[in-house]
Write an enzyme that holds these catalytic residues in place. Structure first.
Site, PDB file in Angstrom:
ATOM      1  N   SER A 189       0.826  -1.204   0.000  1.00  0.00           N
ATOM      2  CA  SER A 189       0.000   0.000   0.000  1.00  0.00           C
ATOM      3  C   SER A 189       0.867   1.264   0.000  1.00  0.00           C
ATOM      4  O   SER A 189       1.668   1.470  -0.898  1.00  0.00           O
ATOM      5  CB  SER A 189      -0.952  -0.036   1.203  1.00  0.00           C
ATOM      6  OG  SER A 189      -1.915   0.987   1.138  1.00  0.00           O
TER       7      SER A 189
ATOM      8  N   HIS B 141      -2.694  -1.182  -4.802  1.00  0.00           N
ATOM      9  CA  HIS B 141      -4.158  -1.155  -4.905  1.00  0.00           C
ATOM     10  C   HIS B 141      -4.650   0.284  -4.843  1.00  0.00           C
ATOM     11  O   HIS B 141      -3.922   1.195  -4.421  1.00  0.00           O
ATOM     12  CB  HIS B 141      -4.792  -1.992  -3.785  1.00  0.00           C
ATOM     13  CG  HIS B 141      -4.515  -1.475  -2.408  1.00  0.00           C
ATOM     14  ND1 HIS B 141      -5.145  -0.382  -1.861  1.00  0.00           N
ATOM     15  CD2 HIS B 141      -3.643  -1.903  -1.460  1.00  0.00           C
ATOM     16  CE1 HIS B 141      -4.695  -0.164  -0.640  1.00  0.00           C
ATOM     17  NE2 HIS B 141      -3.773  -1.073  -0.374  1.00  0.00           N
TER      18      HIS B 141
END
Length: 288
Positions: free
Chosen positions: A155, A178
């Site tokens: 992330s 993501h």
């Protein structure tokens, strides 16, 4: 006569006691102890320094390492668990607090006692703005910086990994890419999606500017479907991260340290060269 003998005996006993005490004091000095019963100041200061370093590791997850052989000093900073932002996380969570990291980075950049920074990453991500703030500080440092992804750099850990001047990833490590998520109340209006897109563009622009990955490829990995069971995105492993240009090299701790020492040496030689050139421009004879 008995009185004289008694006095002589006392004198002899005193002399033997003094000799014994002298031997004990000499043994204490040989062992590095102070004959007064106090601990050697050098040993005491060394123990205090070790205790301070251990406390620094416990509280901040960081340590300054000095190499006498290579004549350089490196500060090791760990970013682990979740990157904590403006909201406090539960006490059972392992976190990296940005209000602890940011002053350290400023101090490392300013002090002359530290030559380079090694960042060890094993994070699941966390607060976007806090992570970007730390990444921007690292990217803006003039001192040599090297990052090493161990376990995972997921992330917001991706911008943190590429923020260093040189990045490494362990062969078994992985990185999850993501889209931005938002916890809490979400207002179902078009402006919310526009806000998400702007945050994602900030992340993409930073990663592309500080690595060799193409924006189109990074956006494709971010929006990929079918790979993650409960999310949109993709997982990139060690060698794949290097192949797409996200991370510079595949390696371990020794590789990261060797690279950082080489960068520090080059930096020092560069400063010496600039200083010599400046002296030569002033008309000073450098051959003397």
């Amino acid at each position: 006569a008995p009185a004289q003998t008694e006095r002589r005996g006392v004198f002899l006993n005193t002399r033997h006691e003094n000799k014994a005490n002298f031997q004990i004091d000499e043994e204490k000095l040989n062992c590095g102890e102070n004959p007064s019963g106090q601990e050697n100041p050098d040993r005491q200061s060394s123990q205090e320094q070790s205790e301070e370093e251990l406390e620094q590791i416990r509280q901040m997850g960081s340590l300054t390492m000095e190499s006498k052989e290579k004549k350089s000093s490196i500060h090791c900073l760990t970013i682990v668990g979740q990157v904590e932002g403006h909201m406090l996380l539960p006490p059972q969570n392992k976190t990296t607090k940005y209000e602890h990291v940011m002053p350290q980075l400023a101090a490392i950049e300013e002090t002359d006692d530290i030559d380079g920074l090694l960042i060890l990453l094993n994070t699941v991500g966390g607060d976007v703005e806090a992570g970007l703030a730390i990444a921007e500080l690292i990217a803006g440092m003039k001192k040599p910086t090297v990052s090493l992804v161990l376990g995972g750099g997921h992330s917001i850990g991706v911008p943190l990994a590429v923020s260093a001047r040189r990045s490494f990833i362990a062969p078994t490590a992985s990185m999850t890419i993501h889209p931005v998520r938002l916890s809490g109340t979400v207002i179902g209006v078009p402006q919310t999606m526009t806000y998400f897109e702007k945050i994602q563009e900030r992340i993409i622009d930073f990663v592309v500017a500080n690595s060799h990955v193409k924006a189109k490829e990074f956006r494709r990995l971010m929006l990929k479907t079918g790979e993650l069971t409960t999310d949109v995105g993709s997982v990139v492993y060690g060698k794949d991260a290097v192949d797409i240009g996200l991370i510079d090299s595949l390696g371990s701790l020794s590789d990261a340290l060797d690279c950082l020492h080489a960068m520090i040496d080059a930096e020092k030689k560069g400063k010496e060269t600039c200083h010599a050139a400046h002296r030569c421009a002033d008309g000073t004879d450098l051959s003397r």
